[in-house]
Write an enzyme that holds these catalytic residues in place. Structure first.
Site, mmCIF file in Angstrom:
data_model
loop_
_atom_site.group_PDB
_atom_site.id
_atom_site.type_symbol
_atom_site.label_atom_id
_atom_site.label_comp_id
_atom_site.label_asym_id
_atom_site.label_seq_id
_atom_site.Cartn_x
_atom_site.Cartn_y
_atom_site.Cartn_z
ATOM 1 N N ASP A 16 0.840 -1.184 0.000
ATOM 2 C CA ASP A 16 0.000 0.000 0.000
ATOM 3 C C ASP A 16 0.883 1.244 0.000
ATOM 4 O O ASP A 16 1.118 1.862 1.040
ATOM 5 C CB ASP A 16 -0.881 -0.042 1.258
ATOM 6 C CG ASP A 16 -2.111 0.832 1.148
ATOM 7 O OD1 ASP A 16 -2.404 1.320 0.045
ATOM 8 O OD2 ASP A 16 -2.788 1.029 2.166
ATOM 9 N N GLU A 95 -7.134 4.857 -8.273
ATOM 10 C CA GLU A 95 -8.337 5.416 -7.657
ATOM 11 C C GLU A 95 -8.999 6.501 -8.499
ATOM 12 O O GLU A 95 -8.350 7.370 -9.069
ATOM 13 C CB GLU A 95 -7.979 5.992 -6.284
ATOM 14 C CG GLU A 95 -9.168 6.415 -5.477
ATOM 15 C CD GLU A 95 -9.065 5.958 -4.028
ATOM 16 O OE1 GLU A 95 -9.927 6.350 -3.243
ATOM 17 O OE2 GLU A 95 -8.129 5.214 -3.689
ATOM 18 N N LYS A 131 -10.340 1.795 -8.512
ATOM 19 C CA LYS A 131 -10.780 1.931 -7.122
ATOM 20 C C LYS A 131 -11.928 2.933 -7.027
ATOM 21 O O LYS A 131 -11.808 4.083 -7.469
ATOM 22 C CB LYS A 131 -9.623 2.395 -6.231
ATOM 23 C CG LYS A 131 -8.654 1.300 -5.856
ATOM 24 C CD LYS A 131 -7.526 1.817 -4.977
ATOM 25 C CE LYS A 131 -7.934 1.932 -3.541
ATOM 26 N NZ LYS A 131 -6.793 2.297 -2.664
ATOM 27 N N THR A 155 -13.440 0.377 -2.316
ATOM 28 C CA THR A 155 -12.689 0.771 -1.126
ATOM 29 C C THR A 155 -13.588 1.519 -0.143
ATOM 30 O O THR A 155 -14.787 1.692 -0.379
ATOM 31 C CB THR A 155 -11.470 1.616 -1.549
ATOM 32 O OG1 THR A 155 -10.641 1.848 -0.427
ATOM 33 C CG2 THR A 155 -11.888 2.927 -2.172
ATOM 34 N N PHE A 177 -11.689 -1.791 5.585
ATOM 35 C CA PHE A 177 -10.642 -1.059 6.288
ATOM 36 C C PHE A 177 -10.559 -1.472 7.762
ATOM 37 O O PHE A 177 -11.259 -0.922 8.614
ATOM 38 C CB PHE A 177 -10.902 0.448 6.185
ATOM 39 C CG PHE A 177 -10.397 1.077 4.913
ATOM 40 C CD1 PHE A 177 -10.306 0.352 3.738
ATOM 41 C CD2 PHE A 177 -10.010 2.406 4.891
ATOM 42 C CE1 PHE A 177 -9.834 0.931 2.568
ATOM 43 C CE2 PHE A 177 -9.541 3.003 3.723
ATOM 44 C CZ PHE A 177 -9.453 2.256 2.563
#
Length: 319
Positions: A16, A95, A131, A155, A177
């Site tokens: 990440d 993203e 994303k 996400t 998350f």
């Protein structure tokens, strides 16, 4: 054998970060990026070249100033993805602008533009995950894009309603998350710090994992946003885990045994799938989870602010 290598034997490990040197160092299967991660790396000498390339891509085009900013931003995040794909064997997640989290049509449009930029550089769409925030609108965008063989990573996922809707919409991958769930419960003083056996973020992933395996949903679960190594090791066996470079290093430097904690106990068993979740039911069930409502809103605001910072940085380099 260190814990990182042991973990890789039972879980696909993803890094990440937007830092190319760290990706080279750890050689993960896949990588994820977002505006926040890219912002943290912008001042490195490596980024100067790809920033200039992104600006050059739009500077002489016949389009509005606003469109130039949007297209330069898309080109920049694609340029980062292209560099990452030179290193890794798998997929990179790129993203969409978080300000589009409640606009299905615009999310689809931006996703198509990003994929076309990758394909212009001879990268197959099969190596890219778009994303999107796991709002109702984001999930609908993922359904549309799936028909075009564009795979998505949903996400900012904090509620079971989000997980159900993603699975039933045949989303390719979700990123629940863990750390942000933990943060909320800790802030509310509902848990004690550094718990392991009842970490709410870990329990959330386990609930999704068992639900998906029981009903044979194919959506991949990628645990994300970890605060400590214990959270990671508690999810050994999850489909994928995306881990920060700091925790990568910690795992690499420890040699204690890693035990597989998540196992598909429903393999070869047929269970009737639950009723499809409607938009109204999705919104109601998500709204019933105060943590999920707060953390989703907070996440969208944070990523939106970082997107704006990224665009301002590009503007400052236009002249």
């Amino acid at each position: 054998m260190n814990q990182l290598n042991m973990l890789k034997k039972m879980t696909d490990v993803v890094i990440d970060t937007g830092d190319i040197e760290l990706i080279k160092k750890y050689c993960p299967q896949d990588a994820t990026t977002n505006p926040s991660l890219i912002l943290n790396s912008l001042n490195s000498p490596f980024y100067k070249r790809i920033i200039n390339n992104a600006i050059k891509h739009v500077i002489n085009k016949n389009m509005s100033y606003e469109d130039k900013i949007i297209n330069a931003s898309d080109k920049l995040i694609v340029n980062v993805g292209l560099e990452i794909l030179k290193i890794i064997k798998g997929k990179v997640s790129t993203e969409i602008d978080a300000r589009l989290s409640f606009n299905t049509d615009m999310s689809v449009k931006r996703a198509r533009n990003i994929i076309s930029l990758y394909e212009d550089s001879n990268i197959s769409r099969s190596r890219v995950l778009i994303k999107l925030a796991a709002t109702w609108e984001g999930i609908q965008a993922a359904k549309i894009l799936r028909e075009e063989k564009i795979k998505c990573n949903l996400t900012l996922l904090f509620s079971f309603a989000q997980a159900k809707a993603c699975a039933q919409s045949k989303v390719f991958l979700i990123s629940p998350f863990v750390g942000r769930v933990y943060d909320w419960y800790l802030y509310k003083k509902l848990i004690k710090k550094d718990i392991s056996y009842s970490d709410p973020g870990v329990l959330f992933i386990k609930k999704i994992y068992n639900f998906y395996k029981k009903h044979n949903y194919k959506t991949i679960i990628m645990g994300a946003s970890f605060r400590n190594v214990n959270q990671i090791l508690s999810l050994a066996g999850c489909d994928k885990l995306t881990i920060s470079p700091v925790l990568f290093e910690e795992l690499k430097n420890k040699n204690f045994e890693v035990i597989k904690k998540l196992k598909n106990k429903y393999k070869n068993k047929n269970h009737k799938k639950p009723s499809f979740i409607s938009e109204s039911m999705f919104r109601y069930e998500h709204n019933e989870d105060a943590m999920a409502v707060e953390k989703l809103s907070e996440g969208i605001r944070q990523f939106s602010m970082d997107q704006i910072k990224l665009e301002k940085f590009l503007i400052s380099n236009f002249n």
